[in-house]
Motif scaffolding. Structure first.
Motif, PDB file in Angstrom:
ATOM      1  N   ASP A   1       0.842  -1.190   0.000  1.00  0.00           N
ATOM      2  CA  ASP A   1       0.000   0.000   0.000  1.00  0.00           C
ATOM      3  C   ASP A   1       0.878   1.242   0.000  1.00  0.00           C
ATOM      4  OD1 ASP A   1      -1.634   2.207   1.647  1.00  0.00           O
ATOM      5  OD2 ASP A   1      -3.032   0.847   0.610  1.00  0.00           O
ATOM      6  N   ALA A   2       0.439   2.271  -0.712  1.00  0.00           N
ATOM      7  CA  ALA A   2       1.250   3.485  -0.822  1.00  0.00           C
ATOM      8  C   ALA A   2       1.484   4.142   0.534  1.00  0.00           C
ATOM      9  CB  ALA A   2       0.576   4.470  -1.773  1.00  0.00           C
ATOM     10  N   SER A   3       0.617   3.865   1.491  1.00  0.00           N
ATOM     11  CA  SER A   3       0.783   4.449   2.823  1.00  0.00           C
ATOM     12  C   SER A   3       1.845   3.740   3.641  1.00  0.00           C
ATOM     13  CB  SER A   3      -0.552   4.406   3.575  1.00  0.00           C
ATOM     14  OG  SER A   3      -0.946   3.051   3.799  1.00  0.00           O
ATOM     15  N   GLU A   4       2.373   2.626   3.108  1.00  0.00           N
ATOM     16  CA  GLU A   4       3.372   1.850   3.843  1.00  0.00           C
ATOM     17  C   GLU A   4       4.685   1.768   3.065  1.00  0.00           C
ATOM     18  OE1 GLU A   4       0.763  -1.349   6.353  1.00  0.00           O
ATOM     19  OE2 GLU A   4       1.180  -1.838   4.248  1.00  0.00           O
ATOM     20  N   ARG A   5       5.079   2.903   2.534  1.00  0.00           N
ATOM     21  CA  ARG A   5       6.296   2.886   1.719  1.00  0.00           C
ATOM     22  C   ARG A   5       7.555   2.616   2.545  1.00  0.00           C
ATOM     23  NH1 ARG A   5       5.646   7.106  -3.313  1.00  0.00           N
ATOM     24  NH2 ARG A   5       3.533   6.497  -3.879  1.00  0.00           N
ATOM     25  N   TRP A   6       7.454   2.688   3.869  1.00  0.00           N
ATOM     26  CA  TRP A   6       8.582   2.324   4.705  1.00  0.00           C
ATOM     27  C   TRP A   6       8.983   0.871   4.475  1.00  0.00           C
ATOM     28  CZ3 TRP A   6       7.519  -1.806   7.821  1.00  0.00           C
ATOM     29  CH2 TRP A   6       6.165  -2.082   8.075  1.00  0.00           C
ATOM     30  N   ARG A   7       8.033   0.057   3.939  1.00  0.00           N
ATOM     31  CA  ARG A   7       8.342  -1.354   3.681  1.00  0.00           C
ATOM     32  C   ARG A   7       9.337  -1.518   2.541  1.00  0.00           C
ATOM     33  NH1 ARG A   7       2.665  -4.297   3.244  1.00  0.00           N
ATOM     34  NH2 ARG A   7       4.051  -5.993   2.569  1.00  0.00           N
ATOM     35  N   ILE A   8       9.504  -0.489   1.716  1.00  0.00           N
ATOM     36  CA  ILE A   8      10.538  -0.543   0.679  1.00  0.00           C
ATOM     37  C   ILE A   8      11.906  -0.666   1.346  1.00  0.00           C
ATOM     38  CG2 ILE A   8      11.643   0.697  -1.222  1.00  0.00           C
ATOM     39  CD1 ILE A   8       8.954   2.042  -1.748  1.00  0.00           C
ATOM     40  N   SER A   9      12.119   0.197   2.347  1.00  0.00           N
ATOM     41  CA  SER A   9      13.398   0.136   3.078  1.00  0.00           C
ATOM     42  C   SER A   9      13.545  -1.200   3.785  1.00  0.00           C
ATOM     43  CB  SER A   9      13.476   1.285   4.091  1.00  0.00           C
ATOM     44  OG  SER A   9      13.472   2.531   3.424  1.00  0.00           O
ATOM     45  N   ALA A  10      12.434  -1.720   4.327  1.00  0.00           N
ATOM     46  CA  ALA A  10      12.500  -3.008   5.017  1.00  0.00           C
ATOM     47  C   ALA A  10      12.891  -4.120   4.050  1.00  0.00           C
ATOM     48  CB  ALA A  10      11.150  -3.321   5.667  1.00  0.00           C
ATOM     49  N   ARG A  11      12.369  -4.054   2.820  1.00  0.00           N
ATOM     50  CA  ARG A  11      12.713  -5.068   1.818  1.00  0.00           C
ATOM     51  C   ARG A  11      14.204  -5.007   1.482  1.00  0.00           C
ATOM     52  NH1 ARG A  11      10.222  -7.408  -2.835  1.00  0.00           N
ATOM     53  NH2 ARG A  11      11.696  -8.947  -3.646  1.00  0.00           N
TER      54      ARG A  11
END
Length: 438
Positions: free
Chosen positions: A243-253
């Protein structure tokens, strides 16, 4: 009898002429051969001293030797963990005029062990699992560059300790092929099935000989390479929709991929319907994130897990010094950490114990030991105190893992100023009782 001898080598080494090529490999004497643990091979393999180092010599046909030599060189250029090819020796003729098999000469990988030297009735189940996990990681790296192995097995792999885990290196590439366009799913699955079957057979063989702990299920351990491989491959290659609201997951990936030892050179990020989703696709991956960062900062050549652990210590040192001296740059502080923290700990190891483990592994284990001591005492233990305790209570009782035998220690570790680029040099230890300790 050497008039027809032909040596194929990228860098000519005159010491190659010192070995008795006119004698069949199986007849080489103890003066020529170094007794090191070795894996099972369909070809005759011997270790020999060559100009102060040890090389592995495999008798085979000239065609197979030349092909494997070329393949190993290509894999090296692709930065794949494998043994270093030195030469192909052909045109060998015995004293009676009979033609002898050609040989492939490779540099023996220092501080490496075949799986049979690591498995024993006292080996824990977790250690067996780590070997298979290391092989799964190696297989992924090979497949990423388009290499089809064709004979994946523990026997065709060497293992080096890497901060409590193991790093795997390809030894035998004679059945492999490189496909520049990449491997199909079918080819990858075929390699994976070969790995599962071969590993199961190798472990069952150890069990039959009483060399495997009874708690280890050979079939289950062998099957685990499939799960480990697919998990790593999926993490590297799959799309992830968030979800666009959870872009912090890009860094997590990205952090998960770095933790697995990979960098991402490029990400394909695109918005979905109404700008509500983002697709993440690693386009170019390159292993060795922590290894390269540590080497770039300090010049230390360490395995990936070792580098990750040392970088944690280095980053803490840099952060603390930044608070005290904010104008000092990271590069200068990294050099300072090397000179004031890493080098003194490694050099504190007595000369007679320096064949036990490589310097980066010693430093990693000292960090581990300090953590345990601090937990026991409920206070921070100085690194120097932890090193002394580790040497006295742990390292002194470790089996030697130096790769050379019969070579006396002269200067086990020497530190050169970092500006020269030559950081840490280690000579191997003399341990004539190696085979009894394995």
């Amino acid at each position: 009898m050497r008039s027809d001898l032909r040596i194929t080598s990228a860098v000519m080494d005159a010491t190659l002429l010192d070995l008795p090529w006119e004698v069949p490999l199986e007849e080489w004497t103890e003066e020529d051969v170094v007794q090191l643990p070795k894996g099972i091979s369909r070809h005759l393999v011997r270790f020999a001293r060559l100009g102060g180092r040890v090389v592995a010599i495999k008798e085979t046909t000239e065609e197979m030797a030349s092909r494997e030599y070329s393949m190993l060189r290509r894999l090296q250029r692709l930065d794949v963990p494998c043994v270093e090819p030195l030469a192909v020796i052909s045109g060998r003729t015995g004293a009676d005029g009979e033609e002898l098999d050609s040989v492939l000469v490779t540099r023996h990988l220092r501080f490496s062990l075949p799986y049979r030297a690591l498995y024993s009735s006292s080996m824990k189940r977790d250690t067996a699992q780590r070997l298979v996990d290391a092989l799964a990681g190696l297989l992924v790296r090979l497949h990423l560059v388009g290499f089809y192995w064709g004979d994946v097995s523990l026997s065709n792999t060497l293992f080096r300790r890497d901060a409590g885990a193991f790093a795997a290196y390809l030894v035998d590439a004679e059945t492999g092929t490189l496909e520049p366009s990449g491997l199909s799913t079918g080819r990858r699955e075929d390699d994976l099935e070969v790995a599962r079957v071969n590993i199961a057979g190798e472990l069952l063989d150890l069990a039959a000989g009483g060399r495997l702990d009874e708690s280890i299920d050979p079939v289950a351990v062998a099957a685990s390479i499939v799960e480990q491989y697919r998990s790593l491959w999926h993490e590297l290659m799959s799309d992830e929709v968030i979800d666009a609201s959870e872009r912090w997951r890009i860094s997590a990936r990205i952090e998960r991929l770095n933790a697995l030892g990979y960098d991402i050179e490029e990400l394909a990020i695109r918005t979905g319907d109404g700008g509500t989703t983002v697709n993440i696709q690693p386009k170019v991956v390159d292993p060795g994130h922590h290894h390269r960062r540590l080497q770039g900062l300090t010049g230390i050549d360490a395995e990936e897990n070792q580098a990750r652990r040392m970088l944690n210590d280095l980053d803490q040192y840099v952060a603390l010094q930044h608070d005290l001296r904010p104008t000092v740059g990271d590069e200068a502080l990294a050099n300072e950490w090397f000179e004031r923290v890493f080098a003194p700990i490694v050099e504190s190891v007595p000369l007679e114990l320096r064949g036990k483990l490589e310097g980066p592994e010693v430093f990693h284990e000292v960090l581990e030991h300090r953590w345990y001591l601090s937990e026991q005492r409920q206070c921070e233990v100085p690194l120097e105190e932890a090193a002394t305790s580790y040497i006295e209570t742990q390292l002194s009782f470790r089996r030697d893992e130096a790769a050379l035998l019969g070579v006396p220690v002269t200067t086990a570790i020497s530190v050169v100023p970092i500006e020269t680029g030559a950081i840490l040099l280690e000579d191997e230890d003399d341990d004539p009782d190696w085979r009894d300790k394995v």
